[in-house]
Design a protein around this motif. Structure first.
Motif, PDB file in Angstrom:
ATOM      1  N   UNK A 159     -75.057  27.461  10.771  1.00 36.25           N
ATOM      2  CA  UNK A 159     -73.823  25.679  11.076  1.00 36.25           C
ATOM      3  C   UNK A 159     -74.420  26.264  12.494  1.00 36.25           C
ATOM      4  N   UNK A 160     -75.336  25.777  13.275  1.00 36.72           N
ATOM      5  CA  UNK A 160     -76.067  24.641  14.739  1.00 36.72           C
ATOM      6  C   UNK A 160     -75.431  24.431  15.376  1.00 36.72           C
ATOM      7  N   UNK A 161     -75.442  23.599  16.462  1.00 38.58           N
ATOM      8  CA  UNK A 161     -75.103  22.468  16.992  1.00 38.58           C
ATOM      9  C   UNK A 161     -75.911  21.806  18.110  1.00 38.58           C
ATOM     10  N   UNK A 162     -75.802  20.243  17.914  1.00 37.00           N
ATOM     11  CA  UNK A 162     -76.210  19.715  19.248  1.00 37.00           C
ATOM     12  C   UNK A 162     -76.107  20.391  20.609  1.00 37.00           C
ATOM     13  N   UNK A 163     -75.202  21.323  20.647  1.00 37.79           N
ATOM     14  CA  UNK A 163     -75.401  22.359  21.988  1.00 37.79           C
ATOM     15  C   UNK A 163     -76.788  22.952  21.831  1.00 37.79           C
ATOM     16  N   UNK A 238     -70.449  13.957  29.303  1.00 37.74           N
ATOM     17  CA  UNK A 238     -71.087  13.580  29.954  1.00 37.74           C
ATOM     18  C   UNK A 238     -72.221  13.381  29.050  1.00 37.74           C
ATOM     19  N   UNK A 239     -72.476  14.809  28.921  1.00 40.09           N
ATOM     20  CA  UNK A 239     -73.551  15.189  27.845  1.00 40.09           C
ATOM     21  C   UNK A 239     -73.979  14.106  26.777  1.00 40.09           C
ATOM     22  N   UNK A 284     -86.524  14.497  24.893  1.00 39.53           N
ATOM     23  CA  UNK A 284     -86.323  13.080  25.422  1.00 39.53           C
ATOM     24  C   UNK A 284     -85.052  14.066  26.765  1.00 39.53           C
ATOM     25  N   UNK A 285     -85.642  13.880  27.759  1.00 33.88           N
ATOM     26  CA  UNK A 285     -84.081  14.233  28.601  1.00 33.88           C
ATOM     27  C   UNK A 285     -82.890  13.169  28.261  1.00 33.88           C
ATOM     28  N   UNK A 286     -82.235  14.084  28.286  1.00 29.49           N
ATOM     29  CA  UNK A 286     -80.790  13.524  28.327  1.00 29.49           C
ATOM     30  C   UNK A 286     -80.542  13.030  26.472  1.00 29.49           C
ATOM     31  N   UNK A 287     -81.471  13.449  25.877  1.00 27.55           N
ATOM     32  CA  UNK A 287     -81.640  12.467  24.428  1.00 27.55           C
ATOM     33  C   UNK A 287     -80.058  13.522  23.724  1.00 27.55           C
ATOM     34  N   UNK A 288     -79.242  12.556  23.077  1.00 26.96           N
ATOM     35  CA  UNK A 288     -77.668  13.252  22.047  1.00 26.96           C
ATOM     36  C   UNK A 288     -78.525  13.091  20.718  1.00 26.96           C
TER      37      UNK A 288
END
Ligand SMILES: NC(=O)c1ccc[n+]([C@@H]2O[C@H](COP(=O)([O-])OP(=O)(O)OC[C@H]3O[C@@H](n4cnc5c(N)ncnc54)[C@H](OP(=O)(O)O)[C@@H]3O)[C@@H](O)[C@H]2O)c1
Length: 318
Positions: A159-163, A238-239, A284-288
């Motif tokens: 279990x990882x994360x977008x983080x 923000x992220x 990509x920078x800022x990709x979510x």
């Protein structure tokens, strides 16, 4: 995104993923099952007939969760065991107890985690987030590998994360000895390590029927935010580019359960999943959405494996 043939997405729940799936005869181990996503993952797997081992730090709390699962499933087989991932002696002691009772394991969900905590160290002196989220699970998985091979086809879910998008593994200074501690970078590093572990496990064990996946569960209000200050919630907002969509716990655990059971994933692994799909690489920078290429880099995955062996003081000839 690719990989799901059943139209699953952001709001899909564990029960929807498991509809029509029979887990009778399978043994599942879920770390960090005292609440949140771990408890729901364990409940969902048990509801389809899997025998489940929960690991917790607080046995009394774990027994309450186990009782709840037994009641809701009509008496599923649920064991509860103590495991402190921030203490390698505890990991070794748990693995020994587990292997004495079970020689085959089909589903290992490395779910436990801490996020964005103040600087701290595990009992063995490792930075707390890397030590807990990665090294504890690395040692656990290495020790349980014989049971996974014995139980194949088997799956390991990190279990990882977008983080993870907040940092690669910084091999030059994993422990924040040379740089100032930054809690989100430390979380990101540990969650990238979770993905690299899935990549390397797949390379080492895939041919023996043990497949490994890393997942992002979504954003779910749980106790994980216990260390967050008001400015941290703003950081997360923000992220996400201001498009923060929360999930329920039932939807948050769905991707773990999908990784553990989806017929669509049969025979492959080393993948990063989100919203019950295989995610695409996205630098990509800022990709979510998506997974950073550094988290799937096979060279970094091999390097992390050997660094982790050194740190835990044990090699695994897998
Ligand atoms: N919730 C989200 O939005 C989100 C987003 C992305 C990724 N995730 C990931 O999802 C996983 C589950 O998180 P959650 O949201 O369900 O949070 P949670 O409710 O705080 O659950 C975390 C679990 O990990 C356990 N744990 C923490 N430190 C441990 C240690 N040193 N040894 C053993 N167990 C330990 C906790 O046990 P105690 O009860 O004893 O503390 C708890 O059972 C984590 O890996 C997290 O990084 C969550």
């Amino acid at each position: 995104m690719t990989g799901s043939t059943r139209g699953f997405g952001h709001d899909t729940t564990t029960d929807e993923v498991l509809e029509g799936i029979d887990l009778g005869g399978r043994l599942a181990l879920v770390t960090g099952a005292s609440g949140g996503l771990g408890a729901e993952t364990a409940r969902a797997l048990a509801s389809k007939g899997a025998r489940v081992v929960l690991t917790v730090r607080d046995l009394a709390r774990g027994e309450e969760v186990a009782d709840g699962i037994r009641k809701s499933t009509g008496n599923a087989s649920v064991e509860c065991e103590e495991l402190e991932l921030g203490d390698l002696a505890s990991v070794r002691a748990f693995a020994e107890r587990f292997l004495a009772r079970h020689d085959a394991l089909q589903i290992l969900v490395n779910n436990a985690g801490v996020m964005a905590c103040p600087f701290g160290r595990t009992s063995d002196g490792f930075e707390l987030q890397f030590g807990t989220n990665h090294l504890g699970h690395f040692l656990l998985t290495g020790l349980l590998a014989p049971a996974l091979v014995g139980g194949a086809p088997a799956r390991v879910i990190s279990v990882s994360s977008r983080g993870h998008q907040q940092s690669p593994v910084v091999f030059e200074d994993i422990g924040f000895e040379e740089r100032a501690y930054e809690k989100w970078a430390a979380y990101g590093q540990s969650k990238t390590a979770n993905i690299l572990l899935a990549v390397e496990l797949e390379r080492r064990l895939g041919a023996r029927g043990v497949h490994a996946y890393a997942i992002h569960p979504g954003v779910i209000p749980t106790d994980l935010s216990r260390h967050m200050e008001p400015e941290d919630f703003e950081h997360v907002r923000r992220r996400s580019g201001g498009r923060l969509r929360l999930k329920t716990v039932e939807s948050g655990a769905a991707t773990s359960v999908w990784a553990a059971t989806a017929p669509e994933l049969e025979g492959r692994g080393g993948l990063y999943l989100e919203d019950c799909h295989v995610a695409e690489v996205n630098d990509a920078e800022g990709a979510t959405e998506g997974v950073r290429s550094y988290a799937l880099d096979p060279d970094a995955a091999r390097r992390l494996w050997s660094v982790s062996e050194e740190l835990v003081g044990q090699g695994f000839a897998l």
